[in-house]
Design an enzyme around this catalytic site. Structure first.
Site, PDB file in Angstrom:
ATOM      1  N   CYS A 143       0.830  -1.213   0.000  1.00 20.02           N
ATOM      2  CA  CYS A 143       0.000   0.000   0.000  1.00 20.02           C
ATOM      3  C   CYS A 143       0.862   1.260   0.000  1.00 20.02           C
ATOM      4  CB  CYS A 143      -0.956  -0.018   1.184  1.00 20.02           C
ATOM      5  SG  CYS A 143      -0.207  -0.481   2.757  1.00 20.02           S
TER       6      CYS A 143
HETATM    7  N1  LIG Z   1      -4.601  -4.116   5.175  1.00 22.37           N
HETATM    8  C1  LIG Z   1      -4.055  -3.437   4.167  1.00 22.37           C
HETATM    9  O1  LIG Z   1      -4.219  -2.205   4.038  1.00 22.37           O
HETATM   10  C2  LIG Z   1      -3.199  -4.151   3.142  1.00 22.37           C
HETATM   11  C3  LIG Z   1      -2.718  -3.412   2.060  1.00 22.37           C
HETATM   12  C4  LIG Z   1      -1.906  -4.048   1.097  1.00 22.37           C
HETATM   13  C5  LIG Z   1      -1.597  -5.378   1.249  1.00 22.37           C
HETATM   14  N2  LIG Z   1      -2.055  -6.065   2.322  1.00 22.37           N
HETATM   15  C6  LIG Z   1      -1.663  -7.470   2.428  1.00 22.37           C
HETATM   16  O2  LIG Z   1      -2.806  -8.289   2.188  1.00 22.37           O
HETATM   17  C7  LIG Z   1      -2.736  -9.472   2.992  1.00 22.37           C
HETATM   18  C8  LIG Z   1      -3.990  -9.526   3.859  1.00 22.37           C
HETATM   19  O3  LIG Z   1      -4.017  -8.358   4.674  1.00 22.37           O
HETATM   20  P1  LIG Z   1      -5.213  -8.041   5.687  1.00 22.37           P
HETATM   21  O4  LIG Z   1      -4.962  -6.678   6.199  1.00 22.37           O
HETATM   22  O5  LIG Z   1      -6.522  -8.378   5.067  1.00 22.37           O
HETATM   23  O6  LIG Z   1      -4.888  -9.111   6.844  1.00 22.37           O
HETATM   24  P2  LIG Z   1      -5.860  -9.678   7.942  1.00 22.37           P
HETATM   25  O7  LIG Z   1      -6.984  -8.715   8.176  1.00 22.37           O
HETATM   26  O8  LIG Z   1      -5.010 -10.066   9.094  1.00 22.37           O
HETATM   27  O9  LIG Z   1      -6.464 -11.014   7.282  1.00 22.37           O
HETATM   28  C9  LIG Z   1      -5.681 -12.134   7.001  1.00 22.37           C
HETATM   29  C10 LIG Z   1      -6.518 -13.238   6.390  1.00 22.37           C
HETATM   30  O10 LIG Z   1      -5.680 -14.342   6.066  1.00 22.37           O
HETATM   31  C11 LIG Z   1      -6.147 -15.549   6.709  1.00 22.37           C
HETATM   32  N3  LIG Z   1      -4.939 -16.312   7.067  1.00 22.37           N
HETATM   33  C12 LIG Z   1      -3.986 -15.986   7.973  1.00 22.37           C
HETATM   34  N4  LIG Z   1      -2.984 -16.894   7.960  1.00 22.37           N
HETATM   35  C13 LIG Z   1      -3.323 -17.821   7.013  1.00 22.37           C
HETATM   36  C14 LIG Z   1      -2.717 -19.005   6.538  1.00 22.37           C
HETATM   37  N5  LIG Z   1      -1.529 -19.438   7.001  1.00 22.37           N
HETATM   38  N6  LIG Z   1      -3.352 -19.704   5.573  1.00 22.37           N
HETATM   39  C15 LIG Z   1      -4.560 -19.298   5.084  1.00 22.37           C
HETATM   40  N7  LIG Z   1      -5.191 -18.187   5.496  1.00 22.37           N
HETATM   41  C16 LIG Z   1      -4.572 -17.442   6.450  1.00 22.37           C
HETATM   42  C17 LIG Z   1      -6.972 -15.051   7.894  1.00 22.37           C
HETATM   43  O11 LIG Z   1      -7.991 -15.968   8.252  1.00 22.37           O
HETATM   44  P3  LIG Z   1      -7.710 -17.299   9.074  1.00 22.37           P
HETATM   45  O12 LIG Z   1      -6.541 -17.019   9.973  1.00 22.37           O
HETATM   46  O13 LIG Z   1      -9.000 -17.561   9.822  1.00 22.37           O
HETATM   47  O14 LIG Z   1      -7.441 -18.358   8.043  1.00 22.37           O
HETATM   48  C18 LIG Z   1      -7.595 -13.779   7.316  1.00 22.37           C
HETATM   49  O15 LIG Z   1      -8.740 -14.108   6.543  1.00 22.37           O
HETATM   50  C19 LIG Z   1      -1.425  -9.351   3.810  1.00 22.37           C
HETATM   51  O16 LIG Z   1      -0.386 -10.026   3.166  1.00 22.37           O
HETATM   52  C20 LIG Z   1      -1.173  -7.849   3.817  1.00 22.37           C
HETATM   53  O17 LIG Z   1       0.192  -7.528   3.998  1.00 22.37           O
HETATM   54  C21 LIG Z   1      -2.869  -5.496   3.261  1.00 22.37           C
END
Ligand SMILES: NC(=O)c1ccc[n+]([C@@H]2O[C@H](COP(=O)([O-])OP(=O)(O)OC[C@H]3O[C@@H](n4cnc5c(N)ncnc54)[C@H](OP(=O)(O)O)[C@@H]3O)[C@@H](O)[C@H]2O)c1
Length: 328
Positions: A143
Site C-alpha cells: 500500500c
Molecule cells: N490491510 C491493508 O491495508 C493491506 C494493504 C496491502 C496489502 N495487504 C496485504 O494483504 C494481505 C492480507 O491483509 P489483511 O490486512 O486483510 O490481513 P488480515 O486482516 O489479518 O487477514 C488475514 C486473512 O488471512 C487468513 N490467514 C492468515 N494466515 C493464514 C494461513 N496461514 N493460511 C490461510 N489463510 C490465512 C486469515 O484468516 P484465518 O486465519 O481464519 O485463516 C484472514 O482471513 C497481507 O499479506 C497484507 O500484507 C494489506
C-alpha cells in the site's frame, strides 16, 4: 468467472468481496478462513449482508474450483499456496509481499526464507501494465509503495534524492488487534513508527530503479486515527531545477491515459472506498513536493488487485472499480 478468495475474513479479503459485487463477470464462489470455517460471511462482514450467501471454508487448495484466486493472506502463507494454484491452471493475484521482491532482497527485508520463489510482474498497472496483461500471476504491490511510487514516478529519473513521508490509517495493520492499534493508543493521537526501517522501503527503491532513477530513497510512516487511507508527501530533490509549469505538464502527460490517477488536492476522504490516487505537485525549483492520497484497502490492496485481474483476463480495466470516493 469463478473467484476464490484465500483469506476472506480479513480486511483485504472483505474489501475484495465488496468491490466484486459490482464486477460484470466475477462471481465469488469460495471464501476461506481457517478459524471461521462454516460461519456465514456476513457474520464477519455485516456490510455484505444481502450480497452473499457463502460460508467461510477451509483453504483446501487442491479442491478449489476457480478461474482466479486472490491470496489475501499474510506473507509466508502466500508462498505455500501460489504455486499449487498456478499448477492447477488457476490465475493468481497475490496481495502479500511474497513475490514483490527478488528472493535475496525479500529474505533480507522480511527475515524469512522464501520456499517457493519465482519472478512475477509487479502490479502497479500505471507503470507495469504491459507485464500484467494476460499474466497468469501478478504480485500486488504494498500500500505505501503504491501511493509513494505514483507520487514520484514522473520525476524519478530527474531526482538525486526522494524522501517519502506517509500517514496511514489503522486498517493497514489488518484485523488482528494489537497494542499499537488499540483505540486509546490510536484515537486522538498521531505518531511515527519504523522511522528508517519499514519493509516497504525495498519496494520503493526497486520501483525508482525500474523507472531509471539512481536516487537515494528514504521513507518514514506515521499512524493516524482514521480507518482507511494513506497520504504520502514525497520530497523530490532534483538534479536541475524545474519550474511549476514544466512539472505540472510532466505529470499530466505521464498520467494522461490513466483513469485512476486524478490531479486535485489530495484528501483521504475523497479517495475513501475508491481505486483513485489523487495527486498534487508543487515546485520550488530544485525541490518538488508531490502529495498522493489513496485508500490503502482499495488502490493500496483489493482494488488494485481487481485492476490486475482485469488486465490478466482481458477485461475492461475499470470493471468492478467504478466507485467514487466517500466524502464526507
Ligand atoms: N490491510 C491493508 O491495508 C493491506 C494493504 C496491502 C496489502 N495487504 C496485504 O494483504 C494481505 C492480507 O491483509 P489483511 O490486512 O486483510 O490481513 P488480515 O486482516 O489479518 O487477514 C488475514 C486473512 O488471512 C487468513 N490467514 C492468515 N494466515 C493464514 C494461513 N496461514 N493460511 C490461510 N489463510 C490465512 C486469515 O484468516 P484465518 O486465519 O481464519 O485463516 C484472514 O482471513 C497481507 O499479506 C497484507 O500484507 C494489506
Amino acid at each position: 468467472m469463478k473467484i476464490a478468495i484465500i483469506g476472506a475474513s480479513g480486511y483485504a479479503g472483505g474489501e475484495l468481496i465488496r468491490l466484486l459485487v459490482h464486477h460484470s463477470t466475477a462471481d465469488v464462489v469460495c471464501a476461506t478462513s481457517r478459524k471461521l470455517a462454516g460461519t456465514p460471511l456476513d457474520q464477519v462482514h455485516p456490510q455484505l449482508k444481502g450480497f452473499t450467501s457463502l460460508n467461510f471454508e477451509n483453504p483446501e487448495i487442491d479442491a478449489i474450483d476457480a478461474d482466479v484466486a486472490f491470496l489475501a493472506v499474510p506473507h509466508t502463507a502466500a508462498m505455500t499456496y501460489a504455486g499449487k494454484l498456478l499448477s492447477r491452471g488457476i490465475k493468481v493475484v497475490d496481495l502479500s509481499a511474497d513475490y514483490r521482491l527478488p528472493k535475496e532482497i525479500y529474505e533480507k527485508a522480511y527475515g524469512v526464507p522464501h520456499t517457493d520463489y519465482f519472478p512475477a510482474p509487479y502490479g502497479i498497472p500505471e507503470i507495469h501494465r504491459k507485464d500484467c496483461i494476460g499474466a497468469k500471476f501478478v504480485s500486488n504491490p504494498g500500500c505505501f509503495p503504491t501511493g509513494a511510487t505514483l507520487a514520484a514516478a514522473p520525476l524519478a529519473r530527474y531526482a538525486h534524492t526522494v524522501i517519502y513521508d506517509s500517514k496511514t490509517g489503522v486498517s493497514g495493520a489488518g484485523d488482528n488487534p494489537s497494542a499499537t492499534t488499540h483505540y486509546p493508543n490510536v484515537g486522538d493521537n498521531i505518531g511515527p513508527y519504523k522511522l528508517t526501517s519499514h519493509r516497504h522501503l525495498a519496494e520503493m527503491k526497486q520501483e525508482l530503479s525500474h523507472l531509471g532513477s539512481a536516487a537515494k530513497c528514504y521513507f518514514t510512516p506515521h499512524l493516524v486515527p482514521v480507518n482507511r487511507g494513506i497520504l504520502t508527501t514525497a520530497h523530490i530533490l532534483l538534479n536541475e531545477p524545474m519550474d511549476q509549469k514544466d512539472v505540472e505538464n510532466l505529470y499530466r502527460d505521464y498520467y494522461k491515459d490513466e483513469y485512476f490517477v486524478r490531479f486535485q488536492k489530495p484528501s483521504l476522504a475523497a479517495v475513501r472506498g475508491s481505486n483513485f490516487c489523487d495527486i498534487m505537485v508543487e515546485s520550488e525549483g530544485s525541490r518538488v513536493v508531490a502529495v498522493s492520497a489513496i485508500d490503502n484497502l482499495v488502490k493500496g490492496a483489493s482494488g488494485q488487485a481487481i485492476q490486475n485481474m482485469n488486465l490478466m483476463c482481458g477485461l475492461k480495466e475499470q470493471d468492478g472499480l467504478m466507485h467514487p470516493g466517500m466524502l464526507p
